[in-house]
Design a protein around this motif. Structure first.
Motif, mmCIF file in Angstrom:
data_model
loop_
_atom_site.group_PDB
_atom_site.id
_atom_site.type_symbol
_atom_site.label_atom_id
_atom_site.label_comp_id
_atom_site.label_asym_id
_atom_site.label_seq_id
_atom_site.Cartn_x
_atom_site.Cartn_y
_atom_site.Cartn_z
ATOM 1 N N GLU A 97 37.856 14.344 68.559
ATOM 2 C CA GLU A 97 38.285 14.932 69.543
ATOM 3 C C GLU A 97 37.640 14.717 71.020
ATOM 4 N N VAL A 126 34.786 19.649 75.017
ATOM 5 C CA VAL A 126 36.039 19.497 73.939
ATOM 6 C C VAL A 126 36.819 21.001 74.460
ATOM 7 N N LYS A 149 42.215 27.218 68.933
ATOM 8 C CA LYS A 149 43.203 26.575 67.888
ATOM 9 C C LYS A 149 42.470 26.354 66.505
ATOM 10 N N TYR A 179 41.527 23.814 72.264
ATOM 11 C CA TYR A 179 41.470 23.280 71.034
ATOM 12 C C TYR A 179 40.263 24.136 70.275
ATOM 13 N N TRP A 180 39.473 24.714 70.821
ATOM 14 C CA TRP A 180 38.384 25.567 70.243
ATOM 15 C C TRP A 180 38.893 26.864 69.774
ATOM 16 N N LYS A 209 43.118 14.231 62.497
ATOM 17 C CA LYS A 209 42.470 15.678 62.523
ATOM 18 C C LYS A 209 41.021 15.321 62.800
ATOM 19 N N TYR A 240 33.619 25.052 75.807
ATOM 20 C CA TYR A 240 34.126 23.814 76.530
ATOM 21 C C TYR A 240 32.987 23.375 77.331
ATOM 22 N N VAL A 294 34.691 24.185 64.671
ATOM 23 C CA VAL A 294 35.002 22.815 64.633
ATOM 24 C C VAL A 294 34.149 21.985 63.843
#
Length: 534
Positions: free
Chosen positions: A359, A339, A346, A343-344, A385, A334, A351
């Motif tokens: 994103e 980002v 998940k 999110y990373w 996505k 992050y 990514v």
């Protein structure tokens, strides 16, 4: 931009500029519809003259826009297969034996070379906005202060089926002609067939224009770098044509390193950490970092260390990475990419390029560019996505295509009654490749590193110049650097490779200050390797 299955068409995602969805649909299925069959089987040309001022120096030139006809091999050596279009610029008054000649092409595969022609090194340059959408016509065509004509004669080549290049099927029987065309597509639309076509074009050109004793260079962009590796090996080891230099822009040689859809290739984590410095540079440019450094180079150096160290080790650990460690890595990601850490986590710390583009500016319903991440545009699907299109391609493609269509007909006096195709109509591109020393095409992702390595080893004087942009997410610069440092060549030959990075994207030249640097660096490279006494 068209979304294609990675296994079937990864190369099509690596365009010198992204393909607009309608282009393929509008392409004429009949490869000969635009041009009479008789014209396809015979070389065509139109000659004109002009002048260009390059960094204050006036250069007079002769321009030839035309075609060369390629033929089959073996018992089909007299059978025409491709009519390849080119635009050549020759400096007037120069001695052919002392004047370098550079063969230039874009990528795709199957792209016309309008981008490098009208954006980088031709005598005319189309003006586009730096990092935003260029307004509609009329577009401005100006003297190119950074044309490469001061250093070399230039030959811009359109790939088979693109631009004014066409596959040739000349059987008088329509049914046999259709089968003939299928055979052409199968033979030419692939890594090896394409490479042999370009190599044959180059040797024909050398004969037609008496340039066998000229210093010779290849300049390829994007998939054009893949092509350059193949062509360099063919020319060197099949045709006994030693090159003075191979110039690579926005390189990809090993497709396992692509960050486009790496989730379809589980177990290969290199793309994620090789793309991380580009993610960081992009976040810095868009002011998305929580604690940004003063300059992007400082950030990139720090992120490269993290990417090859802690981040790579975390990915290697796979399911053995404990939750606390994963969270700690996500927090650092992050800090470097903007980002969110959640999110990373998940995404299991993985990514893809399309996910990042979607994103980074998702809070603003904005999509980040792919070919040049400095560009942004409205998200087509804010809940998706991955990104659905490339804002940079949408921003400049119309200007390039309109400018060239106008220029080629009015200035070069070529193309009346013909359609200039931005991309070839390719239904299937054969990514299999028989590397030097192999008896058959290898069952793996395309990797032409052995081709370039073989050319360098069999011609140890060959020099290679690598150029790339910090904001290129189609072919990240750190991945290109990684490939060059892992070429299977002796350590002594690594000194034959030079590196240049620019604060721009995939099309480095779309940023005018970077275009000047690119010109100056390439011109200096040619002057230092042309073996001519200056």
């Amino acid at each position: 931009m068209r979304k294609l299955p990675l296994a079937a068409a990864l190369a099509a995602l690596l365009l010198s500029t992204a393909v607009a969805a309608d282009n393929g649909k509008k392409a004429d299925k009949d490869a000969q519809a635009d041009t009479p069959e008789a014209a396809l089987t015979k070389p065509q040309s139109s000659t004109s003259e002009g002048s260009v001022s390059v960094e204050g120096k006036s250069i007079r030139y002769q321009a030839v826009a035309g075609t060369l006809v390629l033929h089959g091999s073996g018992d089909k050596e007299h059978e025409p297969t491709v009519s390849m279009f080119y635009t050549a610029y020759f400096k007037k008054g120069a001695k052919a034996g002392e004047r370098p000649v550079t063969f230039i092409y874009n990528g795709g595969p199957g792209s016309a070379t309008v981008w490098l022609h009208m954006g980088a090194f031709g005598p005319k340059r189309v003006v586009t906005a730096d990092d935003s959408h260029t307004p509609a016509a009329p577009y401005q065509l100006v003297n190119n202060d950074f044309s490469l004509l001061d250093a070399s004669d230039l030959v811009f080549i359109d790939a088979p089926g693109a631009g004014f290049s066409r596959l040739v099927a000349d059987d008088k029987d329509p049914s046999k002609r259709a089968e003939q065309m299928k055979d052409r597509e199968k033979a030419i639309y692939g890594v090896d067939g394409d490479g042999h076509a370009f190599a044959q074009f180059i040797t024909q050109f050398l004969s037609k224009y008496g340039r066998w004793n000229s210093p010779k260079y290849l300049f390829g962009e994007s998939y054009g770098t893949t092509r350059s590796a193949v062509v360099a090996n063919i020319l060197t080891n099949d045709d006994s044509v030693d090159l003075n230099g191979v110039i690579l822009l926005s390189q990809i040689l090993s497709f396992d390193n692509s960050v486009d859809g790496p989730d379809t290739n589980p177990g290969v984590d290199q793309p994620y950490w090789l793309a991380l410095p580009t993610y960081a540079a992009t976040a810095w440019y868009h002011h998305k970092l929580p604690s940004p450094p003063a300059d992007v180079e400082t950030l990139i150096g720090e992120v490269e260390q993290f990417a090859t160290g802690e981040y790579a080790q975390a990915l290697i650990a796979g399911s053995q990475l404990d939750a606390a460690r994963k969270q700690a890595i996500a927090e650092k990601l992050y800090r470097y990419t903007g980002v969110p850490a959640a999110y990373w986590v998940k995404a299991n710390l993985r990514v893809s390029g399309g996910m990042f583009e979607h994103e980074l500016q998702a809070d603003d319903d904005t999509t980040t560019g792919r070919l040049d991440t400095r560009f942004s545009g409205p998200a087509l699907d804010p809940l998706g996505k991955e990104s659905d299109y490339d804002p940079q391609s949408s921003a400049i493609s119309s200007a390039y295509i309109a400018a060239f269509n106008d220029y080629v007909r009015k200035d070069l006096k070529y193309g009346d009654g013909q359609t200039y195709r931005e991309y070839a109509d390719i239904s299937h591109w054969d990514m299999s490749h028989r590397a030097p020393g192999s008896h058959e095409a290898l069952q793996q992702s395309t990797n032409v590193m052995p081709d370039l390595a073989t050319a360098m080893k069999t011609d140890p004087n060959l020099k290679v110049m690598l150029n790339g942009g910090y904001y290129d997410l189609a072919t990240p610069f750190f991945a290109a650097q990684y490939e060059m440092r892992h070429l299977p060549i002796p350590d002594s030959l690594q000194q034959n490779i030079s590196y240049h990075w620019y604060p721009s994207g995939h099309m480095v030249y779309a940023h005018v200050p970077s275009l000047k640097l690119l010109h100056d660096n390439v011109a200096a490279f040619i002057e230092s390797t042309d073996n001519v006494k200056h």
